[in-house]
Write a protein that holds these residues in place. Structure first.
Motif, PDB file in Angstrom:
ATOM      1  N   GLU A  37       0.153 -11.535  -5.002  1.00 27.36           N
ATOM      2  CA  GLU A  37       1.166 -10.152  -4.277  1.00 27.36           C
ATOM      3  C   GLU A  37       1.496  -9.614  -5.301  1.00 27.36           C
ATOM      4  N   PRO A  41      -1.124 -16.574  -1.830  1.00 26.70           N
ATOM      5  CA  PRO A  41      -2.074 -15.317  -2.085  1.00 26.70           C
ATOM      6  C   PRO A  41      -1.182 -14.542  -3.225  1.00 26.70           C
ATOM      7  N   ARG A  83      -1.576  -7.463  -1.305  1.00 26.65           N
ATOM      8  CA  ARG A  83      -1.999  -9.320  -1.306  1.00 26.65           C
ATOM      9  C   ARG A  83      -3.347  -9.192  -1.614  1.00 26.65           C
ATOM     10  N   TRP A  93      -6.097 -11.785  -1.465  1.00 26.19           N
ATOM     11  CA  TRP A  93      -6.277 -13.202  -0.627  1.00 26.19           C
ATOM     12  C   TRP A  93      -7.638 -13.724  -0.695  1.00 26.19           C
TER      13      TRP A  93
END
Length: 150
Positions: A116, A114, A104, A106
């Motif tokens: 991913e 987020p 991820r 972020w």
């Protein structure tokens, strides 16, 4: 749970914007397959962020913290890319089975989910055997085709 939700809501309300523009991902990581021992890069680019420490990578197992900004505490993980272009690509050297799983990217200022992707790390022996089988089958089909033409 309530406190976490409240903090997330407060962060969303006070998240700074640059010159009225909202922070956003310009490139997100994609599901990728790598052979054990090879290197791989997962891409993540953002624009309109206030500082690079707001970019964080999490990975297996269970989204463990991996990097912050351009810094990594992991010996095989480095952040690569052009900082002025907002590139915070995660480069993994010598991929291992422990890298297999969800990663991820972020960014605190980004109000989207987020970014991913799944990294699949294949066993080298299995991968080599598969490549050999595909190569053999291609050669065999060429031989059969050649025999049929004669």
């Amino acid at each position: 749970m309530y406190v976490t939700l409240l903090l997330a809501l407060l962060l969303a309300l006070v998240t700074p914007e640059i010159e009225g523009q909202e922070a956003r991902y310009t490139e997100v990581p994609r599901d990728t397959t790598v052979v054990e021992g090879d290197n791989v890069t997962l891409n993540c680019s953002v624009e309109n962020i206030t500082n690079d420490t707001s970019v964080k990578w999490f990975g297996p197992p269970n989204y463990h913290f991996r990097t912050e900004g351009r810094n990594s505490g992991h010996p095989r993980y480095t952040i690569v890319g052009n900082p002025s272009e907002g590139e915070y690509n995660l480069h993994i050297t010598n991929a291992s089975r422990s890298d297999d799983g969800r990663f991820r990217c972020w960014v605190r200022e980004v109000r989207q989910d987020p970014a991913e992707a799944t990294l699949t790390v294949k066993d080298r022996a299995t991968s080599d055997a598969t490549s050999l089988n595909v190569s053999f089958l291609k050669q065999l089909s060429m031989l059969i085709l050649h025999c049929l033409l004669i």
